[in-house]
Design a protein around this motif. Sequence first.
Motif: not given
Length: 991
Positions: A106-110, A142-145, A422
């Motif tokens: 999703q955001c890809g930060y993690c 991960c806060r998104c997926t 994150i």
Amino acid sequence: MQISLTVNGTHHTLDTHPGELLRTALRRLRYFSVKHGDETGESGADAVLLTHTPDQPTSYRLVNSGVMLAAQAGGAAILTVEGLSGPRDDDLHPLQREFVACGAIQCGYCTPAQLLAAKRLLDTNPNPSEAEVREAIAGVLCRCTGYLKPVQAVLRAAAWLRGDEPPTFDLAVLDALDGGEWPTGDGGSDEDRDGIDPLDGPVSGGTDIQTRTRVMPAAVAHPQTAVVNKPEHKVDAVKLSKGRAVFADDMELPGMLYGGLLTSPHAHARILAIDTSRAKALPGVHAVLTYQDVPRVVYASGGQSYPNPPPYDQVSLDNKVRHVGDRVAIVAAETPELLQQALDLIDVTYEALPAVLTPQKALAPGAPIIHDEPDAVSIHDAGRNIAVHIHVEHNDVDRALAEAAHTYTSEYHVQQVQQASIEPHVALSWWDEDDRLVIRTSTQVPFHVRRMVAPLIGLPVRRIRVVKPRIGGGFGGKQEMLIEDLCAHLTIATGRPVRFEYSRAQEFSSARSRHPQTLRYRSGVDAQGKLVGMELEIIADAGAYGTHGLTVQMVSGFRGLSTYWLPSARFVCDVVYTNKPVPGAFRGYGAPQALFGLEQHMEEFALALAVEFKRRNWIKVGQEMPMAEVMGEGREGFAQTIRSSGLEECVQEGAKAIGWERRDDPAWKTDPDRPHIRRGLGLALCMHGTGIAGLDMGAASIKLNDDGSFNLLIGATDLGTGSDTVLAQIAAEALGMDLEHVLVYSSDTDFTPFDTGAYASSTTYISGGAVLKAAEEVQRQITRHAARHLLPGADPDLLWLEGGQVHSPDGRAVSLETVALHSLHQADQHQIMATASHMSYVSPPPFAAQYAEVEVDTITGQVTVQKLVMAVDCGIAINPVTATGQVEGGMVQALGYAVCEEMVYDEAGRLVNPRLGDYRIFAAGEVPELQAILVQTYEPSGPYGAKAIAEIPMDGVAPAVANAIYDATGVRLRQLPFTPERVWNALQAHG
Ligand code: FES
């Protein structure tokens, strides 16, 4: 000191100092995939693979580079994601390929750290179980997926690497309700569906795994669409999987300084003096600014609309602090270590003032006044600490309740929780070659930031450019002008580029959160069980500043009083200042609070008949939402009527998936081997909005290039949700082109058209509407040029675009490349392009049925959620993979709200859990089985029939879990979160 490192096979000799972290050193070497999530390693975003024996490939360990000194890594070999595959887009490691294909990013930060954790697992265990995959990536939050798709991706990559056929998956997406008539219908009415069975579907799968193999979708495209309603890969997924430098902080500017904030240790205090001389005297410190150094301009920080909703009760730096973590001073220095030294050397003399930490105490006579400054604007009653007061009424509620056959009153409490994206808030600012200030920032609202920061820093809007790169999650926390003014003040003071970032502790105490509320519902029914009126009273805790205080609570009132159709309704609310860190926008924006109360209130009122009672009263197609007109969202409201709803189907499909009939099976509800365990099922209905009617506006520009590709420029802000992809799909569909030929760029206040930003679940609907309009205009220009010059004799109105060509009914066709080159170079020369804007006076609600299955340990009070099912009517899903990703991730975030997340304070107003580990967001090994079901309707006002989906997954988990606990134990819990202590106490009180 000098150390040597081998990173991804490249040898580096590096000057470092004893305090430098390995993460800082790697980023200095431009390995930007190594991220800052926190200072303690708990986010895991800083993970790299490291060994001192590189000749043994299995000796690599996953280490947190943010808690390891660079000196400790001397002589080591390190692998970062940059080294996982070659530089080209088509050169991907199987893990990267599956993360892209499964929608695991999703955001890809993690993502870089997750990929490395997965690689470490597969290097030593080529055939892992699902539990082993979850365990392996559990150290990377991960806060998104919700982890479902990443786990699927790892399992599939493992199969590929073994040479096995990876498992195939289907996706739970139901065809549009009107079947063959798509897209002409409106989702039908409940009257059309009287024949639908009650909740008696069969027990679902009986799987014993958490990750259902239902991720990789079969093609679900409707025959009439080629790109829309298809599971296209995210347009940014490849670069995110490769860890490219795409986030705000992923750049080094010559001469860049490190900016930071000194925060208040007091909950309420006046600053009597600040001595900055020792800090300023440190060599390498370039600015130390306090309230004496920056202009005093009053503002409201919420990035919502113009004019900003009141009150205006903040200034950049003040001589009073109102919560622990409030702004005191800012510093710019040459290194992070110097920055910290300088912050420590600022000497502040405070006069501590009495503090109030609850709205009840803040409202009490004689309470300290938190906003006693004379220049604050539009505070409702500063002397009583009331930031905002709301009183809205539709028809005569008192009379309706007095005449009701039955009435019921109940009260609920919801806590303060944090978005915990994150990626922390981070911004860079610098002067460009034209003496304009550039602010590159992780924001959901770049255009609001530009407008709002201008008066604070004394520059006209035209001299400010705000650039929004990729964002590492936002969830509403970045719908705020939060640090950009501070970063800009430091650049203006020093003339140097400045990087300004919050620490994780500052994310908790100095950023934003969700409003705590006390909610009291009172409702009445007639003799037939139809609601005749409802009253909702809320006391909300605004914390120290009133940002979003009006609008969040307006949404609470609207959702609380519109999910069920009410002949009369009243909403009364006080938003009260306290000396606590400041709530603001958080995914759901007032709805999770309202629905936690409402969905229990309705069940308590009707007891065993709850589902039927709700069905009788829920709002249906053709019914108006009276509160929409009388409330608006902090300003004028507009009349609205429900035109699409799949709520009945959501209830039915969700019931089948969760196995709802087990509620009536005593043998299922207890376990002879574990007699202290009780099982239960719960349901909550959800209705959300799709943008803010009459307020949200988006715009898009589309330009045809020489080769028939298109540039799509949008002010909309993809914060990981996949909106860039969804908007590109809308453009591609309208232009008869594949997704690869639509190049998306978002968002930059110099180059992309205006958009209000990513909030209120508006992007697909509002910005998507603008994209569709612009694409249709480009389509018109193309067909006209083709008919005039390239398809002589053709009627332009009968031409259509498909497969990269303009087609004529007589069988002739010409490519878009030919049209482009001809229009640019040969005849009637012009640039084929269009810009369009879109707004809407309606906000069509998505609907959902949220189900939860729980086990309650009656000895310990532990609530274990075994399964969450959400069936969602989001209209037509433009991209079913990104849509289900939103649902899965949202449910896990909402589960934290239900069972464990809470910002906890000591008596002095200090947060006691300002770390990710103590605050506790779910890790991969802790989440229950998840199932997302998309029940498609066709929303006539949306692009290709779409409504919203981003926020509704946040709304129903807490009440569904509460109702499941009641089903399991007979105990009603009206206060979040359901910690073991709270549940145990309730069980004891119940007896
Ligand atoms: S995709 Fe994992 S934090 Fe956003």
